[in-house]
Each structure stands twice: as C-alpha cells, then as structure tokens.
Write an enzyme that holds these catalytic residues in place. Sequence first.
Site, mmCIF file in Angstrom:
data_model
loop_
_atom_site.group_PDB
_atom_site.id
_atom_site.type_symbol
_atom_site.label_atom_id
_atom_site.label_comp_id
_atom_site.label_asym_id
_atom_site.label_seq_id
_atom_site.Cartn_x
_atom_site.Cartn_y
_atom_site.Cartn_z
ATOM 1 N N ASP A 117 -26.330 -26.065 -31.423
ATOM 2 C CA ASP A 117 -26.648 -27.343 -30.794
ATOM 3 C C ASP A 117 -26.977 -28.413 -31.815
ATOM 4 O O ASP A 117 -27.151 -28.146 -33.000
ATOM 5 C CB ASP A 117 -27.834 -27.173 -29.845
ATOM 6 N N TYR A 129 -30.104 -14.926 -35.812
ATOM 7 C CA TYR A 129 -30.740 -16.237 -35.934
ATOM 8 C C TYR A 129 -32.125 -16.081 -36.548
ATOM 9 O O TYR A 129 -32.809 -15.072 -36.335
ATOM 10 C CB TYR A 129 -30.897 -16.906 -34.562
#
EC number: 5.4.99.12
Length: 264
Positions: free
Chosen positions: A59, A118
Amino acid sequence: MRNILLTISYDGTNFCGWQRQDHSANLKPVRTVQSEIEAALEKLHTSRRIILHGSGRTDSGVHAAAQAANFFSPIDSIPVNNYIPALNAMLPYDIRIIGAREVSEKFDARFSATSRVYRYYIAEDETPLANQMPYVWFIHRKPDISALNGMAACLLGETDYAAFAASGDKSVSTKRYVERAAFSYSSAFPSGNFLMFEIEANAFLWKMVRSIVGTLIEFERDGKDALFLKKVLESGDRSMAGVTAPAQGLFLWQIKFDGVRRHV
C-alpha cells in the site's frame, strides 16, 4: 523470450503503493513502484511494452526490502546481471534493483511464491532520530513484549482473518496460514533498538499486517490478553479488533519460493 526475476528494494514514502494506476481520484498522475520500473524496462527494451508481475501489492507508504517481480524480456542479448546497473541508472533513488536472475518460463512471482515475510518496526518511549521517523511507528511507551508474544502465538496455523481484513478486501477466502509471528528487538537502523514484529504467511489480506500490529499494541495497552484475541478472531468482526497501525513502519521483507505451498 527470457523470464527475468528481479529483487527490488524501495522506500514507499513517496509512492501510492506498488500497483500501477492510471490516475488518482482527481485525475492527476499517480506515482507507483510498478509503473516506474516498467517505464525503465521499456527504455531498456527500445520502447517495447513490458509488464512487470509482482509477488504482491504494497500500500501507499509501505516499504520493501526485497520485493520480487518478473517480466519477459524480448531481447536475449542482455546478460541477466546487467539488468541491475542498467535499471538502477534509470530509476529514481527510492527504488533499487538488488538482484536479477533468469527463471523458468512458467515462473510467476505471485503464484510461484510459497510465503511472504513482513516486518513492522516500532519506536517505544525514546524519540527516534529525524531520519528514522519515516520508517517506524512511534508509540511513546514501552509495551510488555511477553504479553504481545502471548497474543501473537494465537495467530499461528490456518486461521480465518476476517477480523483483520480491511473494508473492501476482495479476497475469495479470508483464511490464511501463518508460519510464524513474533515480537523481538532489532537494531535495524544506525542508532536505536526498535521493537520489531515479524510475520510469515502464505499470503495476506489487505492491510492485515497493519491491523494485527495496531490491534496487539492496543490490546496490550488496555490489559487484554490472548483469550480476548481468540474471541476477536473467532468473531470475524473487524469492529472488535483494534486500530490499523500506520503504513510507514511496515516492510515487505522477503518472498520465499521454496517452502510448503498452502492452499488456504
């Protein structure tokens, strides 16, 4: 045609995410990582259209240490290692190509990936340096890491993560398989010791990692425990979970292609 896999690092601060977009809501051009690299690839291939296939989307504001993306090159004469300096010479400094190799014709960076890793960085009660602020979430307090890891342990295995999916997520299934999830301390920057959350899963829902981080930090602050988190997961209700952590602390850290393939 050769299939080339790139490993890409980028600072997401000034990008509207990874995925190419035609324009924003106000019809102005939108800067994305995919479109910048595709433009450089087209210059390198004498204006021929090149499509870059990423392992996943990040994002707006999210960074990557090692995003993976592949493309088909119509030119066989370019040595694969030459793609690294050639592309870096044309790309802006907030994108760096750090690896390039030839892969099989059937390889796809998204569908061949077996897991994604992540990392999320958190600054606790000591003010970070100015150059660290775009890469951490400053929470102004020191949370109990054992309480955080007690909740993180509830995330392991195959779980329905509807409670951590952002509104508008278009995934067919909200189930994901989490291989590992834990908080630890990391000296990720030249100065400072930051709280780091690392999570590995076969795939992630939209804003899932940020929702998990924000929720666990909020729940720990409010004295909620692993049993409460389990109830939230079982509910599938996003309103029962906590806040979504800001984008700047999140890094796509690694894409793995040699693990167990999970079909959830």
